[in-house]
Design an enzyme around this catalytic site. Structure first.
Site, PDB file in Angstrom:
ATOM      1  N   HIS A  53     -10.715   0.661  -1.118  1.00 42.98           N
ATOM      2  CA  HIS A  53     -10.920   1.600  -0.014  1.00 42.98           C
ATOM      3  C   HIS A  53     -12.379   2.017  -0.130  1.00 42.98           C
ATOM      4  CE1 HIS A  53      -9.567   5.456   2.283  1.00 42.98           C
ATOM      5  NE2 HIS A  53     -10.894   5.427   2.241  1.00 42.98           N
ATOM      6  N   HIS A  90      -6.730  13.613   3.314  1.00 42.08           N
ATOM      7  CA  HIS A  90      -7.957  13.583   2.521  1.00 42.08           C
ATOM      8  C   HIS A  90      -8.483  14.978   2.207  1.00 42.08           C
ATOM      9  CE1 HIS A  90      -8.232   9.272   2.369  1.00 42.08           C
ATOM     10  NE2 HIS A  90      -7.835   9.265   3.620  1.00 42.08           N
ATOM     11  N   HIS A 134     -11.147   3.794  -4.689  1.00 48.05           N
ATOM     12  CA  HIS A 134     -10.987   4.661  -3.522  1.00 48.05           C
ATOM     13  C   HIS A 134     -12.209   5.548  -3.362  1.00 48.05           C
ATOM     14  CE1 HIS A 134      -9.400   7.573  -0.685  1.00 48.05           C
ATOM     15  NE2 HIS A 134      -8.346   6.789  -0.501  1.00 48.05           N
ATOM     16  N   LYS A 163      -7.171   0.327  -8.223  1.00 47.90           N
ATOM     17  CA  LYS A 163      -7.526   0.796  -6.892  1.00 47.90           C
ATOM     18  C   LYS A 163      -8.891   1.454  -6.961  1.00 47.90           C
ATOM     19  CE  LYS A 163      -7.240   2.170  -2.592  1.00 47.90           C
ATOM     20  NZ  LYS A 163      -6.281   3.184  -2.142  1.00 47.90           N
ATOM     21  N   HIS A 198       1.560   5.047  -1.535  1.00 50.75           N
ATOM     22  CA  HIS A 198       1.250   6.276  -2.268  1.00 50.75           C
ATOM     23  C   HIS A 198       2.578   6.834  -2.771  1.00 50.75           C
ATOM     24  CE1 HIS A 198      -2.964   6.992  -0.643  1.00 50.75           C
ATOM     25  NE2 HIS A 198      -2.506   6.002   0.130  1.00 50.75           N
ATOM     26  N   HIS A 230      -6.521  -1.368   4.565  1.00 47.62           N
ATOM     27  CA  HIS A 230      -6.772  -0.929   5.955  1.00 47.62           C
ATOM     28  C   HIS A 230      -8.140  -1.410   6.448  1.00 47.62           C
ATOM     29  CE1 HIS A 230      -8.330   2.275   3.441  1.00 47.62           C
ATOM     30  NE2 HIS A 230      -7.137   2.795   3.265  1.00 47.62           N
ATOM     31  N   HIS A 273       0.849  -1.203   0.000  1.00 40.80           N
ATOM     32  CA  HIS A 273       0.000   0.000   0.000  1.00 40.80           C
ATOM     33  C   HIS A 273       0.882   1.249   0.000  1.00 40.80           C
ATOM     34  CE1 HIS A 273      -3.986   1.859   1.594  1.00 40.80           C
ATOM     35  NE2 HIS A 273      -3.277   2.780   0.946  1.00 40.80           N
TER      36      HIS A 273
END
Length: 575
Positions: free
Chosen positions: A255, A329, A228, A226, A145, A281, A143
């Site tokens: 996610h 975020h 998200h 992904k 970024h 997560h 995971h």
């Protein structure tokens, strides 16, 4: 005939069968169950391959006349204790053409008994003394970024050799969502990663109901997708993404919807419809249906992972999460709705349950969430801190006694073989087994999981704890994790792999981009489930009380009891 006691033997050759080794300053111990480096029976003792002045690996003694053309390995790591998901053994490890060829006894068959045919040391063989050291597979961070290139040295210095994730740099999309969106961005990032001694798996954006936009990314080098919530993880987007993933044979990382705007956890599971998916997560502080996303860890088709800021649950865990959430975020603390969104994700009860679920093998993987609510240099460290806390709280696992081999095998798998299996990389990496890329990490036991002594990438030393370069010997202070020759551009590319979808190979991506790093397809993962994740296959019944957020595992409520002190911390780090 003279005999050596255990202490003397260990000082000369490293520990052997029955010896136990403490992992850093934790309460965890591993025990050597087999010694392949000694040769046949007790008669092999004293015939081990050891390098140095007056020692074994010399011409016509432990070194044979075999040439490389006759099969001599390029490198042998002598007498290391190998810790992997399949066991704890001592062996000489041979490497040729950047791949592991054998674990056994190395040496010269003309003068020594029991030498493995693939471990015949010749004049072209380099030696690393693994005696007294612990050897693991390179860590796989599932995971990442990709916010800045400085993450890669941090990862290598912590024993991470494979990065799974996405991004384009410090853009808002990357800081939040682990995605490299679109063909142009994918081409740029694949080119950028060409200079680094790490394997790379880029995830494209799966938040769309347009199949062609996903196929376009697969042909451009995405090795998976992904989904998200910041891009809108609706049931329709989940279904569309998994439909394309099924056809392409790639993994999807999830996610889910913290705010439950498009549905609840039951709706997400219905949209997944029994198909394989990697749930990021899984506890929920990093994101996902509040308050009960953790229940997906009970599903046999869901491959669950944690990110490291909640590992393990400590008295400081909750306090640091709010600020991390606001930044990552793109939230505004002066907006009540943004603040409520952040606070809904931070629950001590689910974080406490996450500890237990890891120890049961119900949450199977640990990644970093690098610079996006996680620390790339602490994946390995926090995994073993969690194992330590769980041993103190829950005692020995079934099969363990004075040593903790079962627990150690479970936890090392969480950052090596399990993420490799989940993303279709396990034919190439993820364990210390013949045929696999020699991505290996060597530790002094006192620093296990804290800082490696050596990090090998494709059988060549890429990173190491190294002293002052102007000193007369390699050891004077300051000893720091530093790049080695294997981190130079040429060997970095030759020793690494870029994983892409089979569609990218068919579409001619390697020729089109002209990458120096070998490009290989991921294996089809669509029929893989939790049962395929070594040592981490449990599917207990998990329930969350919607009012109190109390988590019950197989009917037993979990009480939050954060720890105040951890190993692998202040004894090793100033900051």
């Amino acid at each position: 005939m003279s005999r050596l006691d255990r202490s003397r033997y260990a000082s000369l050759y490293g520990p052997t069968v029955g010896d136990r080794i403490r992992l850093a300053d934790t309460d965890l111990f591993i025990e050597v169950t087999e010694d392949r480096s000694r040769g046949p029976g007790l008669a092999g003792s004293g015939d081990e391959a050891v390098f140095g002045g007056g020692k074994v690996i010399r011409e016509s003694m432990g070194q044979s006349r075999a040439t490389r053309a006759q099969g001599a390995p390029d490198l042998v790591i002598t007498g290391a204790v190998v810790l992997d998901h399949w066991g704890v053994i001592k062996a000489d490890v041979g490497i040729r053409d950047g791949r592991i060829v054998a674990l056994g006894k190395a040496g010269n068959p003309d003068t020594m008994d029991g030498v493995h045919p693939d471990l015949v040391i010749g004049p072209g063989t380099e030696i690393i003394a693994g005696n007294g050291k612990i050897l693991t597979a390179g860590a796989v961070d599932c995971h990442v970024h990709l916010i800045c290139p400085q993450q890669v040295p941090e990862a290598l210095g912590a024993g991470i050799t494979t990065l799974i994730g996405g991004g384009t740099g410090p853009a808002e999309g990357t800081k939040a969502t682990t995605v490299t969106p679109g063909s142009w961005n994918l081409a740029r990032m694949l080119s950028a990663m060409d200079d680094w001694p790490v394997n790379i798996v880029l995830l494209g954006k799966g938040n769309t109901v347009n199949d062609e936009s996903m196929w376009e990314q697969l042909r451009a080098g995405a090795a998976g997708f992904k989904l998200h919530e910041d891009w809108g993880t609706t049931p329709a987007a989940i279904d569309a993404c998994l439909r394309v993933a099924d056809a392409a044979g790639v993994q999807v990382a999830l996610h889910s919807d913290t705010l439950n705007e498009a549905g609840f956890v039951e709706d997400t599971l219905a949209a997944i419809a029994g198909r394989a998916i990697h749930a990021y997560h899984t506890e929920g502080a990093g994101g996902g249906h509040a308050p009960d996303i953790i229940t997906v860890a009970a599903a046999a088709n869901v491959l669950p992972s944690s990110t490291n800021p909640t590992r393990p649950h400590t008295v400081n865990t909750l306090d640091e999460h709010l600020d991390m959430l606001m930044v990552c975020h793109h939230l505004n603390p002066s907006v009540p709705e943004d603040l409520a969104f952040a606070e809904s994700r931070i629950r001590p009860s689910t974080i406490a349950a996450e500890d237990i679920l890891h120890d049961l093998g119900a949450i199977s993987m640990i990644g970093s969430d690098s610079q996006a609510m996680g620390r790339i240099g602490e994946v390995v460290l926090r995994t073993w801190q969690t194992a330590h806390v769980m041993k103190r709280r829950r005692g020995a696992l079934p099969g363990d006694g004075p040593a903790d081999n079962a627990r150690a095998r479970r936890y090392v798998a969480k950052y090596t073989i399990c993420p490799a299996v989940a993303h279709g990389l396990d034919a190439q990496i993820g364990s210390v087994e013949p045929g696999k890329l020699a991505d290996l990490v060597v530790y002094d036991p006192a620093f296990f999981g804290v800082r490696p002594s050596l990090v090998l990438k494709g059988g060549f030393v890429a990173w190491a704890a190294m002293g002052d370069a102007n000193a007369s010997i390699p050891t004077p202070q300051p000893v720091l994790p530093r790049p080695m020759w294997g981190a130079a551009r040429g060997p970095a590319a030759a020793s690494s792999l870029t994983f892409v979808s089979p569609a990218a190979i068919s579409d001619g991506l390697p020729e089109r981009l002209g990458l120096a790093t070998p490009v290989v397809p991921v294996e089809d993962v669509r029929r893989r489930g939790k049962a395929d994740l070594p040592e981490n296959t449990a599917t207990p019944d998990i329930r969350v009380d919607p009012d109190t957020f109390t988590v019950s595992i197989d009917g037993e409520a979990v009480e939050a009891d954060p720890v105040r002190e951890l190993p692998m911390a202040q004894r090793y780090f100033l900051f």
